[in-house]
Design a protein around this motif. Sequence first.
Motif, PDB file in Angstrom:
ATOM      1  N   LEU A  97     106.642  51.885  84.433  1.00  0.00           N
ATOM      2  CA  LEU A  97     106.199  50.843  85.366  1.00  0.00           C
ATOM      3  C   LEU A  97     107.342  50.131  86.066  1.00  0.00           C
ATOM      4  N   HIS A  98     108.568  50.333  85.598  1.00  0.00           N
ATOM      5  CA  HIS A  98     109.708  49.594  86.131  1.00  0.00           C
ATOM      6  C   HIS A  98     110.850  50.550  86.470  1.00  0.00           C
ATOM      7  N   PRO A  99     111.597  50.231  87.520  1.00  0.00           N
ATOM      8  CA  PRO A  99     112.757  51.077  87.840  1.00  0.00           C
ATOM      9  C   PRO A  99     113.861  50.891  86.791  1.00  0.00           C
ATOM     10  N   LEU A 100     114.680  51.900  86.644  1.00  0.00           N
ATOM     11  CA  LEU A 100     115.811  51.810  85.726  1.00  0.00           C
ATOM     12  C   LEU A 100     116.859  50.868  86.307  1.00  0.00           C
ATOM     13  N   VAL A 101     117.423  50.046  85.452  1.00  0.00           N
ATOM     14  CA  VAL A 101     118.481  49.124  85.852  1.00  0.00           C
ATOM     15  C   VAL A 101     119.699  49.448  85.010  1.00  0.00           C
ATOM     16  N   GLU A 102     120.791  49.790  85.672  1.00  0.00           N
ATOM     17  CA  GLU A 102     122.001  50.149  84.939  1.00  0.00           C
ATOM     18  C   GLU A 102     122.553  48.932  84.210  1.00  0.00           C
ATOM     19  N   ASP A 103     123.000  49.162  82.983  1.00  0.00           N
ATOM     20  CA  ASP A 103     123.568  48.121  82.142  1.00  0.00           C
ATOM     21  C   ASP A 103     125.063  48.362  82.043  1.00  0.00           C
ATOM     22  N   PRO A 104     125.896  47.407  82.461  1.00  0.00           N
ATOM     23  CA  PRO A 104     127.345  47.620  82.369  1.00  0.00           C
ATOM     24  C   PRO A 104     127.835  47.826  80.943  1.00  0.00           C
ATOM     25  N   ASN A 105     127.031  47.413  79.953  1.00  0.00           N
ATOM     26  CA  ASN A 105     127.397  47.608  78.544  1.00  0.00           C
ATOM     27  C   ASN A 105     126.735  48.834  77.940  1.00  0.00           C
ATOM     28  N   GLY A 106     126.021  49.609  78.749  1.00  0.00           N
ATOM     29  CA  GLY A 106     125.326  50.796  78.262  1.00  0.00           C
ATOM     30  C   GLY A 106     126.260  51.985  78.083  1.00  0.00           C
ATOM     31  N   CYS A 107     125.688  53.072  77.638  1.00  0.00           N
ATOM     32  CA  CYS A 107     126.439  54.305  77.380  1.00  0.00           C
ATOM     33  C   CYS A 107     126.950  54.918  78.680  1.00  0.00           C
ATOM     34  N   ARG A 108     128.151  55.422  78.671  1.00  0.00           N
ATOM     35  CA  ARG A 108     128.744  56.024  79.862  1.00  0.00           C
ATOM     36  C   ARG A 108     128.741  57.549  79.797  1.00  0.00           C
TER      37      ARG A 108
END
Length: 75
Positions: free
Chosen positions: A21-32
């Motif tokens: 239901l929601h677009p993906l939002v990149e997390d600067p602390n997420g996996c690279r």
Amino acid sequence: AVRSLKLFCRFRFQYCSQPSLHPLVEDPNGCREVVALEHAAQHEAECPNRFVPCAWLGCGRKDIRFKDADRHSEE
């Protein structure tokens, strides 16, 4: 081949309880990591950035990154 298709780890993005239901939002602390499709499931099962529920029963949060779980439980 399709198996060699490169993908971003799904834990690159912010937690969402209803991703359809929601677009993906990149997390600067997420996996690279960028991994081949054939290795994605194994990587995501072991990824230190995967989401885990808080172990404390009174908390209820499900958006804790595995790598931060100990720090979160101390808060």
